[in-house]
Design a protein around this motif. Structure first.
Motif, PDB file in Angstrom:
ATOM      1  N   ASP A   2       0.871  -1.170   0.000  1.00  0.00           N
ATOM      2  CA  ASP A   2       0.000   0.000   0.000  1.00  0.00           C
ATOM      3  C   ASP A   2       0.903   1.214   0.000  1.00  0.00           C
ATOM      4  OD1 ASP A   2      -1.851   2.156   1.074  1.00  0.00           O
ATOM      5  OD2 ASP A   2      -3.211   0.438   1.097  1.00  0.00           O
ATOM      6  N   ASP A   3       0.503   2.279  -0.673  1.00  0.00           N
ATOM      7  CA  ASP A   3       1.332   3.473  -0.699  1.00  0.00           C
ATOM      8  C   ASP A   3       1.211   4.290   0.584  1.00  0.00           C
ATOM      9  OD1 ASP A   3      -1.295   4.084  -1.453  1.00  0.00           O
ATOM     10  OD2 ASP A   3      -0.686   5.881  -2.525  1.00  0.00           O
ATOM     11  N   GLU A   4       0.238   4.001   1.425  1.00  0.00           N
ATOM     12  CA  GLU A   4       0.055   4.736   2.674  1.00  0.00           C
ATOM     13  C   GLU A   4       0.699   3.964   3.829  1.00  0.00           C
ATOM     14  OE1 GLU A   4      -3.975   6.148   3.401  1.00  0.00           O
ATOM     15  OE2 GLU A   4      -4.425   5.729   1.293  1.00  0.00           O
ATOM     16  N   GLN A   5       1.718   4.576   4.435  1.00  0.00           N
ATOM     17  CA  GLN A   5       2.456   3.941   5.532  1.00  0.00           C
ATOM     18  C   GLN A   5       1.529   3.592   6.701  1.00  0.00           C
ATOM     19  OE1 GLN A   5       5.863   3.179   5.601  1.00  0.00           O
ATOM     20  NE2 GLN A   5       5.357   2.066   7.457  1.00  0.00           N
ATOM     21  N   ASP A   6       0.572   4.460   7.018  1.00  0.00           N
ATOM     22  CA  ASP A   6      -0.339   4.192   8.135  1.00  0.00           C
ATOM     23  C   ASP A   6      -1.153   2.921   7.909  1.00  0.00           C
ATOM     24  OD1 ASP A   6       0.556   6.477   9.383  1.00  0.00           O
ATOM     25  OD2 ASP A   6      -1.163   7.706   8.800  1.00  0.00           O
ATOM     26  N   ILE A   7      -1.618   2.725   6.680  1.00  0.00           N
ATOM     27  CA  ILE A   7      -2.386   1.515   6.357  1.00  0.00           C
ATOM     28  C   ILE A   7      -1.482   0.289   6.483  1.00  0.00           C
ATOM     29  CG2 ILE A   7      -3.646   0.268   4.547  1.00  0.00           C
ATOM     30  CD1 ILE A   7      -5.297   2.552   5.460  1.00  0.00           C
ATOM     31  N   ARG A   8      -0.258   0.386   5.935  1.00  0.00           N
ATOM     32  CA  ARG A   8       0.677  -0.747   6.031  1.00  0.00           C
ATOM     33  C   ARG A   8       0.961  -1.093   7.483  1.00  0.00           C
ATOM     34  NH1 ARG A   8       3.687   2.126   2.048  1.00  0.00           N
ATOM     35  NH2 ARG A   8       5.380   2.418   3.536  1.00  0.00           N
ATOM     36  N   ALA A  27       5.865   0.016  -0.934  1.00  0.00           N
ATOM     37  CA  ALA A  27       5.105   1.251  -1.142  1.00  0.00           C
ATOM     38  C   ALA A  27       4.756   1.482  -2.598  1.00  0.00           C
ATOM     39  CB  ALA A  27       5.909   2.442  -0.612  1.00  0.00           C
ATOM     40  N   ASP A  47      -2.799  -2.784  -3.109  1.00  0.00           N
ATOM     41  CA  ASP A  47      -3.657  -1.626  -3.310  1.00  0.00           C
ATOM     42  C   ASP A  47      -3.782  -1.425  -4.817  1.00  0.00           C
ATOM     43  OD1 ASP A  47      -5.146   0.678  -3.021  1.00  0.00           O
ATOM     44  OD2 ASP A  47      -3.628   1.770  -1.896  1.00  0.00           O
TER      45      ASP A  47
END
Length: 142
Positions: A2-8, A27, A47
Motif C-alpha cells: 500500500d502506498d500509505e504507511q499508516d495503512i501498512r 510502497a 492496493d
C-alpha cells in the motif's frame, strides 16, 4: 503493499496479532516486484492506486513470478473496479474502509483454500450413542 504507511502499519499490526510473522512491506510496484522475486511470499495484499502504477497492471507481472494468491485492498470500490480486479485473477477484493477482522478472516480463507492439502474423501461413518460405526471397514468401536 500500500502506498500509505499508516495503512501498512495497521495491517501489519493486526496480522502479527493473529500470528503472521513473515510480513513484507512495499510502497510501490517496483518494490513489490523486488520483494516477490527475492523472498517469494505466500500471499500478496495489493492496493490499486500506487505512486508508480496501479495494482491492476501489477497483477499480471506478479503472475509471471508466482502463482501466490492475491487480495486487493483498495479505496476504489466501484463495481467495475472489483470486477476488473477479480477478472484479472485476484482471489479477493476488499474495499476501504474495511474491518480488520474481515481482512484477516478473508486472508485466512484464501490461504486455507490454496495451501491446505486436498480433502481426502471421508469414509461413511457415524456415532450411535457411545459407539463409532465405520460402514466402509465394518468396524464398530465403543
Amino acid at each position: 503493499m500500500d502506498d500509505e504507511q499508516d495503512i501498512r502499519d495497521m495491517v501489519d499490526g493486526f496480522l502479527r496479532k493473529e500470528g503472521f510473522t513473515r510480513i513484507y512491506h512495499a510502497a510501490d510496484c517496483a518494490e513489490t516486484l523486488e520483494i516477490c522475486r527475492s523472498v517469494k511470499p505466500d500471499i500478496a495484499i495489493l492496493d490499486v492506486m500506487l505512486p508508480d502504477g496501479d495494482g491492476f497492471s501489477l497483477l499480471p507481472s506478479l503472475r509471471q513470478i508466482s502463482n501466490m494468491p492475491i487480495l486487493f485492498l483498495s479505496a476504489r470500490g466501484e463495481d467495475e473496479d472489483r470486477i476488473l480486479g477479480l477478472g484479472l485473477g485476484a482471489d479477493d477484493y476488499i474495499v476501504k474502509p474495511f474491518l480488520p477482522r474481515e481482512l484477516v478472516l478473508r486472508l485466512k480463507a484464501v490461504l486455507r483454500r490454496v495451501y491446505s492439502p486436498p480433502n481426502q474423501e471421508k469414509r461413511p461413518a457415524f456415532r450411535l450413542g457411545t459407539r463409532y460405526i465405520d460402514l466402509e471397514s465394518g468396524i464398530i468401536k465403543k
